[in-house]
Design an enzyme around this catalytic site. Structure first.
Site, PDB file in Angstrom:
ATOM      1  N   GLU A 115       0.828  -1.210   0.000  1.00  0.00           N
ATOM      2  CA  GLU A 115       0.000   0.000   0.000  1.00  0.00           C
ATOM      3  C   GLU A 115       0.871   1.273   0.000  1.00  0.00           C
ATOM      4  O   GLU A 115       0.420   2.334   0.437  1.00  0.00           O
ATOM      5  CB  GLU A 115      -0.947   0.025   1.214  1.00  0.00           C
ATOM      6  CG  GLU A 115      -1.892  -1.161   1.315  1.00  0.00           C
ATOM      7  CD  GLU A 115      -2.965  -1.235   0.224  1.00  0.00           C
ATOM      8  OE1 GLU A 115      -3.007  -0.335  -0.636  1.00  0.00           O
ATOM      9  OE2 GLU A 115      -3.737  -2.210   0.238  1.00  0.00           O
ATOM     10  N   HIS A 138      -2.542   1.560   8.499  1.00  0.00           N
ATOM     11  CA  HIS A 138      -3.637   0.789   7.919  1.00  0.00           C
ATOM     12  C   HIS A 138      -3.800  -0.501   8.718  1.00  0.00           C
ATOM     13  O   HIS A 138      -2.833  -1.242   8.891  1.00  0.00           O
ATOM     14  CB  HIS A 138      -3.338   0.471   6.456  1.00  0.00           C
ATOM     15  CG  HIS A 138      -4.250  -0.539   5.843  1.00  0.00           C
ATOM     16  ND1 HIS A 138      -5.623  -0.386   5.821  1.00  0.00           N
ATOM     17  CD2 HIS A 138      -4.007  -1.720   5.233  1.00  0.00           C
ATOM     18  CE1 HIS A 138      -6.166  -1.434   5.219  1.00  0.00           C
ATOM     19  NE2 HIS A 138      -5.212  -2.268   4.865  1.00  0.00           N
ATOM     20  N   HIS A 140      -6.637  -3.928   9.801  1.00  0.00           N
ATOM     21  CA  HIS A 140      -7.845  -4.700   9.482  1.00  0.00           C
ATOM     22  C   HIS A 140      -8.688  -4.827  10.751  1.00  0.00           C
ATOM     23  O   HIS A 140      -8.747  -5.875  11.381  1.00  0.00           O
ATOM     24  CB  HIS A 140      -7.460  -6.068   8.910  1.00  0.00           C
ATOM     25  CG  HIS A 140      -6.767  -6.002   7.584  1.00  0.00           C
ATOM     26  ND1 HIS A 140      -6.249  -7.096   6.943  1.00  0.00           N
ATOM     27  CD2 HIS A 140      -6.524  -4.940   6.760  1.00  0.00           C
ATOM     28  CE1 HIS A 140      -5.713  -6.723   5.780  1.00  0.00           C
ATOM     29  NE2 HIS A 140      -5.865  -5.413   5.656  1.00  0.00           N
ATOM     30  N   GLU A 168     -16.412   9.910  24.045  1.00  0.00           N
ATOM     31  CA  GLU A 168     -15.148  10.571  23.713  1.00  0.00           C
ATOM     32  C   GLU A 168     -14.938  10.721  22.205  1.00  0.00           C
ATOM     33  O   GLU A 168     -14.115  11.533  21.771  1.00  0.00           O
ATOM     34  CB  GLU A 168     -13.971   9.813  24.328  1.00  0.00           C
ATOM     35  CG  GLU A 168     -13.778   8.435  23.738  1.00  0.00           C
ATOM     36  CD  GLU A 168     -12.487   7.756  24.207  1.00  0.00           C
ATOM     37  OE1 GLU A 168     -12.454   6.532  24.181  1.00  0.00           O
ATOM     38  OE2 GLU A 168     -11.536   8.453  24.585  1.00  0.00           O
ATOM     39  N   HIS A 209     -12.729  -4.108   4.299  1.00  0.00           N
ATOM     40  CA  HIS A 209     -11.265  -4.279   4.305  1.00  0.00           C
ATOM     41  C   HIS A 209     -10.628  -3.770   5.606  1.00  0.00           C
ATOM     42  O   HIS A 209      -9.904  -4.506   6.254  1.00  0.00           O
ATOM     43  CB  HIS A 209     -10.676  -3.548   3.084  1.00  0.00           C
ATOM     44  CG  HIS A 209      -9.212  -3.743   2.909  1.00  0.00           C
ATOM     45  ND1 HIS A 209      -8.602  -3.830   1.679  1.00  0.00           N
ATOM     46  CD2 HIS A 209      -8.201  -3.854   3.811  1.00  0.00           C
ATOM     47  CE1 HIS A 209      -7.307  -4.011   1.839  1.00  0.00           C
ATOM     48  NE2 HIS A 209      -7.038  -4.020   3.118  1.00  0.00           N
TER      49      HIS A 209
HETATM   50  O1  2HA Z   1      -1.566  -7.141   3.177  1.00  0.00           O
HETATM   51  O2  2HA Z   1      -3.352  -4.945   4.334  1.00  0.00           O
HETATM   52  O3  2HA Z   1      -4.222  -3.830   2.121  1.00  0.00           O
HETATM   53  C1  2HA Z   1      -1.402  -5.808   3.409  1.00  0.00           C
HETATM   54  C2  2HA Z   1      -2.711  -5.141   3.347  1.00  0.00           C
HETATM   55  C3  2HA Z   1      -3.177  -4.714   2.017  1.00  0.00           C
HETATM   56 ZN    ZN Z   2      -5.273  -4.222   4.067  1.00  0.00          ZN
END
Ligand code: 2HA
Ligand code: ZN
Length: 273
Positions: A115, A138, A140, A168, A209
């Site tokens: 990413e 980022h 998940h 909050e 995602h």
């Molecule tokens: O594997 O999270 O979006 C990495 C990620 C791709």
């Molecule tokens: Zn991801």
């Protein structure tokens, strides 16, 4: 100084491990990047072994010459703390902001996070608005992902629902949360869509995602992700008990909170239901 003794490197590894312990980084899921301060670059420069230049896949001219600490593509957050040299890298951008080269890390081969275009375009947007922003994360996040199957995919609904589930939240992310519909990850299109939202928000949901968070340092950015995901967890629990709420934080409550905590909450999130 040894690379792994630097405080910014320790902070990066700690944040990656914290995310793993939260359960947000199954297998190679998620990625983290940090725009390194000039004096921090100087403090570890003796360890650099630059590799060849490679295209970023997008152009970030405002970040020309900057250095970033990044997780590696296909690497597991779980392993960052035990084998940082294998799991992460420091990269340098060229004078056009179009190519990068690894200067430390990924000793067994590999590339920076898949990413990278999203990370660097988000960094560029944030840098132009406020150069104090240094972290893009980022993850998940399980409960946020679950909500993208049952809530309308709009900034208004996600912001308002997350605000309502924990008092909050409007104070922690008063600008709200953006939502990107499902898109193919890893490419320039999703990077453009996310960085467009980062002009307004510090948080962007990727439908089905995960989430992207931006912040000035590791604590603030991790805390932002954690706060939003916790709020999503409460909503998932509430929706699992019954489909509606008997009572909630009202529009007037939000206005009172905004006044006392000195935050501005955009009117478009304070709609009557
Ligand atoms: O594997 O999270 O979006 C990495 C990620 C791709
Ligand atoms: Zn991801």
């Amino acid at each position: 100084m040894k690379f792994l003794d630097a405080e910014f490197v320790k902070g990066f590894i700690r944040m990656a491990n914290d995310g793993w312990e939260q359960g947000w980084h199954e297998r190679n899921g998620g990625n983290l990047s940090y725009r390194v301060k000039k004096e921090e670059v100087e403090s570890v420069k003796e360890n650099f072994k630059p590799l060849e230049w490679k295209p970023i896949g997008t152009s970030v001219p405002a970040l020309a010459g900057e250095y970033f600490l990044v997780t590696g593509s296909g690497k597991f957050f779980r392993n960052t703390i035990i084998d940082p040299e294998d799991s992460m890298a420091m990269i340098e951008l060229d004078e056009k902001g179009e190519n990068y080269r690894i200067v430390w890390g990924l000793v067994n081969g590999g590339r920076p996070t898949s990413e990278l275009p999203s990370h660097l375009m988000n960094h560029e947007v944030k840098f132009k608005i406020n150069p104090k922003y240094r972290v893009i994360y980022h993850a998940h996040t399980t409960n946020i992902i679950a909500l993208t199957f049952v809530l309308p995919l709009t900034d208004e609904v996600f912001t308002r629902e997350l605000w309502e589930m924990a008092t909050e939240c409007p104070v922690v992310f008063p600008d709200g949360v953006g939502v990107v519909p499902w898109m193919v990850p890893g490419g320039r299109d999703i990077a453009v869509a996310t960085s467009e939202l980062m002009k307004k928000y510090d948080l962007a949901v990727w439908a089905h995602h995960g989430m992207f968070a931006a912040g000035e340092d590791f604590d603030i950015t991790f805390g932002l992700m954690h706060t939003a995901e916790k709020s999503a967890e409460i909503l998932v629990k509430v929706l699992s008990m019954r489909p509606d709420k008997l009572q909630t934080i009202t529009v007037q409550n939000f206005k009172d909170l905004a006044r006392d905590f000195n935050v501005t909450l955009p009117e478009r999130f304070l709609y009557e239901k």
